[in-house]
Design an enzyme around this catalytic site. Sequence first.
Site, PDB file in Angstrom:
ATOM      1  N   HIS A  78      -7.341   3.856  40.167  1.00 44.77           N
ATOM      2  CA  HIS A  78      -6.243   3.845  39.005  1.00 44.77           C
ATOM      3  C   HIS A  78      -5.435   5.229  39.398  1.00 44.77           C
ATOM      4  O   HIS A  78      -4.599   5.448  39.438  1.00 44.77           O
ATOM      5  CB  HIS A  78      -6.570   3.612  37.937  1.00 44.77           C
ATOM      6  CG  HIS A  78      -7.196   2.204  37.770  1.00 44.77           C
ATOM      7  ND1 HIS A  78      -7.797   1.755  36.457  1.00 44.77           N
ATOM      8  CD2 HIS A  78      -6.892   0.882  38.597  1.00 44.77           C
ATOM      9  CE1 HIS A  78      -8.163   0.490  36.880  1.00 44.77           C
ATOM     10  NE2 HIS A  78      -7.629   0.061  37.992  1.00 44.77           N
ATOM     11  N   HIS A 241      -0.972  -5.406  37.361  1.00 48.34           N
ATOM     12  CA  HIS A 241      -2.155  -4.631  37.564  1.00 48.34           C
ATOM     13  C   HIS A 241      -2.568  -5.083  39.083  1.00 48.34           C
ATOM     14  O   HIS A 241      -3.326  -3.868  39.687  1.00 48.34           O
ATOM     15  CB  HIS A 241      -3.331  -5.072  36.605  1.00 48.34           C
ATOM     16  CG  HIS A 241      -4.466  -4.152  36.643  1.00 48.34           C
ATOM     17  ND1 HIS A 241      -4.398  -2.558  36.300  1.00 48.34           N
ATOM     18  CD2 HIS A 241      -5.855  -4.020  37.757  1.00 48.34           C
ATOM     19  CE1 HIS A 241      -5.553  -2.155  36.569  1.00 48.34           C
ATOM     20  NE2 HIS A 241      -6.097  -2.699  37.299  1.00 48.34           N
ATOM     21  N   ASP A 245      -3.217  -1.797  41.532  1.00 51.69           N
ATOM     22  CA  ASP A 245      -4.525  -1.550  42.365  1.00 51.69           C
ATOM     23  C   ASP A 245      -4.097  -1.390  43.847  1.00 51.69           C
ATOM     24  O   ASP A 245      -4.730  -0.782  44.590  1.00 51.69           O
ATOM     25  CB  ASP A 245      -5.549  -2.786  42.091  1.00 51.69           C
ATOM     26  CG  ASP A 245      -6.414  -2.654  41.184  1.00 51.69           C
ATOM     27  OD1 ASP A 245      -6.667  -1.622  40.160  1.00 51.69           O
ATOM     28  OD2 ASP A 245      -6.931  -3.679  40.569  1.00 51.69           O
ATOM     29  N   HIS A 268      -9.811  -5.294  46.072  1.00 48.88           N
ATOM     30  CA  HIS A 268      -9.817  -3.946  47.058  1.00 48.88           C
ATOM     31  C   HIS A 268     -10.477  -4.189  48.362  1.00 48.88           C
ATOM     32  O   HIS A 268      -9.931  -3.375  49.221  1.00 48.88           O
ATOM     33  CB  HIS A 268     -10.848  -3.204  46.116  1.00 48.88           C
ATOM     34  CG  HIS A 268     -10.636  -2.932  44.671  1.00 48.88           C
ATOM     35  ND1 HIS A 268      -9.653  -2.433  44.326  1.00 48.88           N
ATOM     36  CD2 HIS A 268     -11.316  -3.374  43.526  1.00 48.88           C
ATOM     37  CE1 HIS A 268      -9.329  -2.515  42.885  1.00 48.88           C
ATOM     38  NE2 HIS A 268     -10.372  -3.006  42.395  1.00 48.88           N
TER      39      HIS A 268
END
Length: 307
Positions: A78, A241, A245, A268
């Site tokens: 973040h 979001h 990310d 991720h």
Amino acid sequence: MLQQRTIKSTTQAVGVGLHSGERVEITLRPAPANTGIVFRRVDIVGAEDIPVRANMVSDTRMASTISSSNAKVQTIEHLMSACAGLGIDNLIVDINAEEVPILDGSASAFVFLLQSAGLELQNAARRFVRVTKPVEVRLGEGKQLKWARFDPLHGYTLKFEIEFGHPAVDGTGQAVTFDYGSGRYSRDIARARTFGFTKDFEMLRNNGLALGGGLDNAIVMDDDKVLNLDGLRYDAEFARHKILDAMGDLYVLGNPLLAAYSAFRSGHAMNNQLLRALLDRPDAWEYVTFERAADAPAGFAELPQAW
Ligand SMILES: [Zn+2]
């Protein structure tokens, strides 16, 4: 020339780690041109600096972790996203624990901190990684399918599509496209919060994860609804979001991108695989600078809008 950026003054924040639940203090400091973003564990004597690079990412379960030989920092995405969104090239991040504070679960507190410190233009050209050929990573089939890819673009756009099969998520937009050149990162992306499901919490906690997580730093859902009393901040907050990310995950490249990124159910781990796949293909990218800011893609030379 399209110049590199750092911050004008030092700034600080205190919070808890999402996974560790530990109290942590971070100090963001200006850094000279060509430093990049560097994490420094000030609580460990003799800790090696951790420069942010794609090959320094050591763990991508639940969050992005970067490591040097004797130090690591977790949940950097973040803060990295805020740096990407504001186009910050050079920054020293002092941190006194293993995990970046989660704050409100979005990037907005980091954007606020960085904006309050002020952005400073530096006497060196921003160096971009321009994608010149498509690169894709893909995993699984049918309901398990996920993929992420880069296509060449004179600009930087991100398109993310999610599919959770959950009524509260499905009730909002499942796909979002964001154009970095719009200058609307702070307004359209930065405030989107991380999210989780109560059914996963027990498993996460049993594994020593999400110990600092709760309704004040995440959207939490039971089997059919959002539990946060004040609801959502955006339409499609979940997909937004995931773009937040992805911007953080991709900024560990160490240079801003010129590319169209698109992804379906990525995360991720896959975002980092995509970066590594790109770096493994020297024929698919090149470094570029803009000696005349006017040659940069629209919106790149302007300082980003606040809110
Ligand atoms: Zn996140």
